[in-house]
Design an enzyme around this catalytic site. Structure first.
Site, PDB file in Angstrom:
ATOM      1  N   HIS A  72       0.861  -1.072  -0.035  1.00 14.50           N
ATOM      2  CA  HIS A  72      -0.046  -0.003   0.019  1.00 14.50           C
ATOM      3  C   HIS A  72       0.772   1.220  -0.125  1.00 14.50           C
ATOM      4  O   HIS A  72       2.039   1.290   0.408  1.00 14.50           O
ATOM      5  CB  HIS A  72      -0.788   0.161   1.243  1.00 14.50           C
ATOM      6  CG  HIS A  72      -2.029  -1.088   1.244  1.00 14.50           C
ATOM      7  ND1 HIS A  72      -2.675  -1.342   2.438  1.00 14.50           N
ATOM      8  CD2 HIS A  72      -2.398  -1.941   0.474  1.00 14.50           C
ATOM      9  CE1 HIS A  72      -3.677  -2.280   2.021  1.00 14.50           C
ATOM     10  NE2 HIS A  72      -3.458  -2.749   0.933  1.00 14.50           N
ATOM     11  N   TYR A 200      -7.718   3.153   9.929  1.00 12.33           N
ATOM     12  CA  TYR A 200      -7.763   3.415  11.426  1.00 12.33           C
ATOM     13  C   TYR A 200      -8.698   4.510  11.718  1.00 12.33           C
ATOM     14  O   TYR A 200      -8.737   5.548  11.470  1.00 12.33           O
ATOM     15  CB  TYR A 200      -6.414   3.887  11.854  1.00 12.33           C
ATOM     16  CG  TYR A 200      -5.071   3.233  11.904  1.00 12.33           C
ATOM     17  CD1 TYR A 200      -4.463   2.859  10.586  1.00 12.33           C
ATOM     18  CD2 TYR A 200      -4.751   2.174  12.946  1.00 12.33           C
ATOM     19  CE1 TYR A 200      -3.405   1.887  10.545  1.00 12.33           C
ATOM     20  CE2 TYR A 200      -3.440   1.644  12.923  1.00 12.33           C
ATOM     21  CZ  TYR A 200      -3.010   1.175  11.870  1.00 12.33           C
ATOM     22  OH  TYR A 200      -1.780   0.522  11.802  1.00 12.33           O
ATOM     23  N   PRO A 292      -0.520  -2.758  19.536  1.00 11.97           N
ATOM     24  CA  PRO A 292      -0.402  -2.851  18.541  1.00 11.97           C
ATOM     25  C   PRO A 292      -0.736  -1.800  17.299  1.00 11.97           C
ATOM     26  O   PRO A 292      -0.569  -1.724  16.034  1.00 11.97           O
ATOM     27  CB  PRO A 292      -1.249  -4.312  18.104  1.00 11.97           C
ATOM     28  CG  PRO A 292      -2.171  -4.136  19.072  1.00 11.97           C
ATOM     29  CD  PRO A 292      -1.489  -3.693  20.396  1.00 11.97           C
ATOM     30  N   LYS A 296       4.412  -1.986  15.456  1.00 11.85           N
ATOM     31  CA  LYS A 296       6.014  -1.692  15.678  1.00 11.85           C
ATOM     32  C   LYS A 296       6.463  -3.294  16.078  1.00 11.85           C
ATOM     33  O   LYS A 296       7.620  -3.147  16.141  1.00 11.85           O
ATOM     34  CB  LYS A 296       6.210  -0.588  16.446  1.00 11.85           C
ATOM     35  CG  LYS A 296       6.169   0.579  15.699  1.00 11.85           C
ATOM     36  CD  LYS A 296       7.252   1.049  15.080  1.00 11.85           C
ATOM     37  CE  LYS A 296       6.856   2.055  13.934  1.00 11.85           C
ATOM     38  NZ  LYS A 296       6.443   1.284  12.764  1.00 11.85           N
ATOM     39  N   TYR A 384       5.778   5.360  10.865  1.00 11.56           N
ATOM     40  CA  TYR A 384       5.145   4.224  10.593  1.00 11.56           C
ATOM     41  C   TYR A 384       5.865   3.199   9.458  1.00 11.56           C
ATOM     42  O   TYR A 384       5.778   2.139   9.995  1.00 11.56           O
ATOM     43  CB  TYR A 384       3.631   4.616   9.748  1.00 11.56           C
ATOM     44  CG  TYR A 384       2.798   3.669   9.891  1.00 11.56           C
ATOM     45  CD1 TYR A 384       1.493   3.382  10.901  1.00 11.56           C
ATOM     46  CD2 TYR A 384       2.626   2.843   8.586  1.00 11.56           C
ATOM     47  CE1 TYR A 384       0.954   2.402  10.951  1.00 11.56           C
ATOM     48  CE2 TYR A 384       1.661   1.737   8.762  1.00 11.56           C
ATOM     49  CZ  TYR A 384       0.888   1.359   9.694  1.00 11.56           C
ATOM     50  OH  TYR A 384      -0.102   0.412   9.492  1.00 11.56           O
TER      51      TYR A 384
HETATM   52  P1  RFL Z   1       6.910 -14.052  20.158  1.00 10.54           P
HETATM   53  O1  RFL Z   1       6.295 -13.769  18.805  1.00 10.54           O
HETATM   54  O2  RFL Z   1       6.127 -13.870  21.120  1.00 10.54           O
HETATM   55  O3  RFL Z   1       7.690 -15.418  20.282  1.00 10.54           O
HETATM   56  C1  RFL Z   1       8.170 -15.929  21.412  1.00 10.54           C
HETATM   57  C2  RFL Z   1       8.660 -17.332  21.185  1.00 10.54           C
HETATM   58  O4  RFL Z   1       8.835 -17.944  22.262  1.00 10.54           O
HETATM   59  C3  RFL Z   1       8.316 -19.215  22.584  1.00 10.54           C
HETATM   60  N1  RFL Z   1       8.471 -19.245  24.269  1.00 10.54           N
HETATM   61  C4  RFL Z   1       9.411 -20.351  24.647  1.00 10.54           C
HETATM   62  N2  RFL Z   1       9.934 -21.366  24.023  1.00 10.54           N
HETATM   63  C5  RFL Z   1      10.608 -21.914  24.917  1.00 10.54           C
HETATM   64  N3  RFL Z   1      10.483 -21.867  25.997  1.00 10.54           N
HETATM   65  C6  RFL Z   1      10.022 -21.261  26.650  1.00 10.54           C
HETATM   66  N4  RFL Z   1       9.872 -21.264  28.215  1.00 10.54           N
HETATM   67  C7  RFL Z   1       9.234 -20.276  26.102  1.00 10.54           C
HETATM   68  N5  RFL Z   1       8.411 -19.168  26.340  1.00 10.54           N
HETATM   69  C8  RFL Z   1       7.895 -18.606  25.173  1.00 10.54           C
HETATM   70  C9  RFL Z   1       7.001 -18.650  22.202  1.00 10.54           C
HETATM   71  O5  RFL Z   1       6.059 -19.922  22.282  1.00 10.54           O
HETATM   72  C10 RFL Z   1       7.074 -17.919  20.936  1.00 10.54           C
HETATM   73  O6  RFL Z   1       7.060 -18.665  19.995  1.00 10.54           O
HETATM   74  O7  RFL Z   1       8.066 -12.772  20.545  1.00 10.54           O
HETATM   75  P2  RFL Z   1       9.122 -12.023  19.328  1.00 10.54           P
HETATM   76  O8  RFL Z   1       9.731 -13.032  18.541  1.00 10.54           O
HETATM   77  O9  RFL Z   1       9.791 -11.157  20.019  1.00 10.54           O
HETATM   78  O10 RFL Z   1       8.270 -11.290  18.301  1.00 10.54           O
HETATM   79  C11 RFL Z   1       7.370 -10.279  18.706  1.00 10.54           C
HETATM   80  C12 RFL Z   1       6.137 -10.247  17.897  1.00 10.54           C
HETATM   81  O11 RFL Z   1       5.402 -11.661  17.869  1.00 10.54           O
HETATM   82  C13 RFL Z   1       4.949  -8.956  18.352  1.00 10.54           C
HETATM   83  O12 RFL Z   1       5.936  -7.974  18.659  1.00 10.54           O
HETATM   84  C14 RFL Z   1       4.248  -8.796  17.196  1.00 10.54           C
HETATM   85  O13 RFL Z   1       3.226  -9.735  16.974  1.00 10.54           O
HETATM   86  C15 RFL Z   1       3.380  -7.225  17.517  1.00 10.54           C
HETATM   87  N6  RFL Z   1       2.292  -7.071  16.564  1.00 10.54           N
HETATM   88  C16 RFL Z   1       2.525  -6.259  15.464  1.00 10.54           C
HETATM   89  N7  RFL Z   1       4.030  -5.976  15.221  1.00 10.54           N
HETATM   90  C17 RFL Z   1       4.321  -5.479  14.048  1.00 10.54           C
HETATM   91  O14 RFL Z   1       5.437  -5.056  13.772  1.00 10.54           O
HETATM   92  N8  RFL Z   1       3.214  -5.003  13.092  1.00 10.54           N
HETATM   93  C18 RFL Z   1       1.961  -5.580  13.387  1.00 10.54           C
HETATM   94  O15 RFL Z   1       1.171  -5.172  12.593  1.00 10.54           O
HETATM   95  C19 RFL Z   1       1.562  -6.139  14.504  1.00 10.54           C
HETATM   96  N9  RFL Z   1       0.485  -6.320  14.756  1.00 10.54           N
HETATM   97  C20 RFL Z   1       1.131  -7.518  16.822  1.00 10.54           C
HETATM   98  C21 RFL Z   1      -0.056  -7.105  15.753  1.00 10.54           C
HETATM   99  C22 RFL Z   1       0.581  -8.212  17.788  1.00 10.54           C
HETATM  100  C23 RFL Z   1      -0.668  -8.802  17.977  1.00 10.54           C
HETATM  101  N10 RFL Z   1      -1.051  -9.251  19.072  1.00 10.54           N
HETATM  102  C24 RFL Z   1      -1.634 -10.801  18.923  1.00 10.54           C
HETATM  103  C25 RFL Z   1      -0.253  -9.054  20.498  1.00 10.54           C
HETATM  104  C26 RFL Z   1      -1.343  -7.343  15.983  1.00 10.54           C
HETATM  105  C27 RFL Z   1      -1.627  -8.162  17.161  1.00 10.54           C
HETATM  106  C28 RFL Z   1      -3.150  -8.352  17.100  1.00 10.54           C
HETATM  107  C1  PHB Z   2      -2.812  -6.282  11.070  1.00  7.01           C
HETATM  108  O1  PHB Z   2      -3.029  -6.393   9.687  1.00  7.01           O
HETATM  109  O2  PHB Z   2      -2.739  -7.387  11.799  1.00  7.01           O
HETATM  110  C2  PHB Z   2      -2.273  -5.117  11.858  1.00  7.01           C
HETATM  111  C3  PHB Z   2      -2.317  -3.970  10.991  1.00  7.01           C
HETATM  112  C4  PHB Z   2      -1.863  -2.559  11.507  1.00  7.01           C
HETATM  113  C5  PHB Z   2      -1.634  -2.711  13.023  1.00  7.01           C
HETATM  114  C6  PHB Z   2      -1.794  -3.799  13.728  1.00  7.01           C
HETATM  115  C7  PHB Z   2      -2.050  -4.917  13.099  1.00  7.01           C
HETATM  116  O3  PHB Z   2      -1.373  -1.454  13.632  1.00  7.01           O
END
Ligand code: RFL
Ligand code: PHB
Length: 391
Positions: A72, A200, A292, A296, A384
């Site tokens: 986009h 948003y 979220p 980031k 962003y």
């Molecule tokens: P993760 O992804 O939580 O991975 C950690 C891994 O460690 C495992 N673990 C263990 N393994 C062994 N022994 C243990 N004792 C353990 N304890 C935990 C877990 O099972 C897991 O597999 O951390 P990491 O790698 O630091 O990554 C972080 C990201 O996942 C997170 O920041 C993002 O998902 C946040 N986020 C977004 N980030 C973006 O950059 N762009 C986005 O658009 C965005 N949208 C989002 C999001 C997060 C969301 N949720 C679900 C919180 C949207 C949502 C809804």
């Molecule tokens: C997503 O597509 O999951 C998403 C997009 C933008 C955000 C967070 C999550 O700020």
């Protein structure tokens, strides 16, 4: 078992670190609590910063992204029944917004690690760290069959997310934490895209976000009470609420469809300082979490492990531990920038329980400024699409 870098967690931080280390000829073993199927099936982030996309391409894991991601030019901010397009491409000199689901990035990284002979253990339990101050720290754990194992390492990378155990091994750490009094109900639905960009929305009834996954699958979010039960949100209620919040005075129409995934996530701002102790280094959500709204979290995890991989490379190739010694300090500026931006987007776009009339006026004044001032829009766009990885 013996390796150079023992990595706990196969999320974006752990898998990208293992991938980057392998490219420099540094050995690692990844230990993950969940099964491979669970890792590859957990729905989380969607938006990738432009430099993350470049990095995935340049390091050989961008092929499917190039075929399947959605690109986009900007995002829309919608409030008081009107939409305002923030043209990121124009405001940042060509950088756009890439939507490619986190679990697709993870699938690509896992496939690449396995193809190149990388070692990943899924379904491990009981992870404990030892000897962090000596030359050979170790990780004790149980493999997926419950058998006790020990992995002796040169270094340990704690990439185990917000709930993982690694962070607790850093004594004298300082933790900064804010819980938000709202959460996001996220859905995946079979429907056509709502627009050629993300929307948003700040509405009287609360925040809503229209994002996308493919031309047939959409990812939508609603601000809800974080304690709500999913049972309180049947599909009809979700669609009614989404349609009410994204409505415009010129009759915007949101097409609905079958919902096949729903979850509610809590929101927090969290930072742990420092991010290292002895031979343990933590990265990603283990060290910091953002709400979220700024998209980031994954991108910040990637920025940490780029720095960590570089520090390990300097250590192994030039016997120089300067990069490792300053790892946490190198990460801090970007971490706090992303924390502040995520807080800014969150407080600008959500209805804050208990807010007063003047709070609402302040919020609308900020939104008007962002969409009317070139300088303000440029600042939002710069954050962003992502500051350069070395920022
Ligand atoms: P993760 O992804 O939580 O991975 C950690 C891994 O460690 C495992 N673990 C263990 N393994 C062994 N022994 C243990 N004792 C353990 N304890 C935990 C877990 O099972 C897991 O597999 O951390 P990491 O790698 O630091 O990554 C972080 C990201 O996942 C997170 O920041 C993002 O998902 C946040 N986020 C977004 N980030 C973006 O950059 N762009 C986005 O658009 C965005 N949208 C989002 C999001 C997060 C969301 N949720 C679900 C919180 C949207 C949502 C809804
Ligand atoms: C997503 O597509 O999951 C998403 C997009 C933008 C955000 C967070 C999550 O700020």
């Amino acid at each position: 078992m013996r390796t150079q870098v023992g990595i706990i967690g196969a999320g974006p931080a752990g898998l990208l670190l293992s991938h980057l280390l392998a490219l420099e000829g540094i050995e690692s073993v990844v230990l993950e609590r969940k099964s491979r199927e669970a890792v590859e099936g957990t729905i989380k982030a969607g938006v990738l910063e432009h430099w993350v996309v470049d990095l995935l391409r340049e390091t050989g894991v961008g092929e499917r992204l190039d075929r399947e991601a959605t690109f986009h030019d900007g995002i829309e901010l919608r409030f008081l029944g009107r939409g305002h397009f923030i043209d990121m491409r124009r405001l940042t000199g060509g950088k756009g917004v890439t939507i490619y689901a986190q679990h697709e990035v993870l699938k690509d990284l896992i496939a690449s690690r396995l193809e190149k002979g990388g070692t990943l253990y899924f379904g491990v339990s009981g992870v404990e760290l030892d000897g962090l101050n000596g030359p050979h720290p170790s990780i004790r754990f149980r493999n997926h069959e419950g058998q006790p194992q020990e992995l002796v390492c040169d270094f340990i990378a704690g990439c185990d997310g917000y709930h993982g155990p690694s962070r607790s091994y850093i004594p004298n750490r300082r933790e900064y934490l804010r819980h938000y009094p709202f959460g996001w109900l996220g859905i995946l639905a079979e429907a056509p895209p709502a627009a050629p960009h993300l929307i948003y929305t700040n509405h009287e009834r609360g925040f809503a976000l229209l994002s996308t996954r493919t031309s047939k699958i959409q990812r939508y979010y609603l601000q809800v009470d974080p304690h709500d039960d999913l049972a309180e949100w049947p599909d009809d209620r979700i669609w009614d609420e989404l349609k009410a919040r994204v409505a415009t005075e010129d009759g915007f129409h949101l097409v609905d469809g079958p919902i096949f995934q729903k979850n509610i996530v809590a929101m927090r701002s969290f930072v742990c300082e420092t991010m290292q102790y002895g031979r343990l280094f933590i990265a990603g959500d283990a060290a910091h979490t953002v709400p979220p709204t700024g998209a980031k979290g994954l991108n910040l995890a990637a920025a940490d492990v780029v720095k960590l991989a570089r520090a390990f490379t300097r250590y192994y190739q030039h016997h120089d531990d300067q990069g490792l010694e300053t790892y946490s300090a190198q990460c801090a500026r970007r971490v706090w920038r992303a924390e502040h931006f995520s807080w800014f987007m969150t407080t600008m776009l959500h209805r804050i329980p208990g807010e007063t009339e003047i709070d609402r006026k302040f919020q609308l004044a900020q939104l008007e400024y962002v969409v009317r001032s070139e300088a303000s829009a440029k600042s939002l766009a710069e954050n962003y699409v992502g500051l350069p990885p070395d920022w």
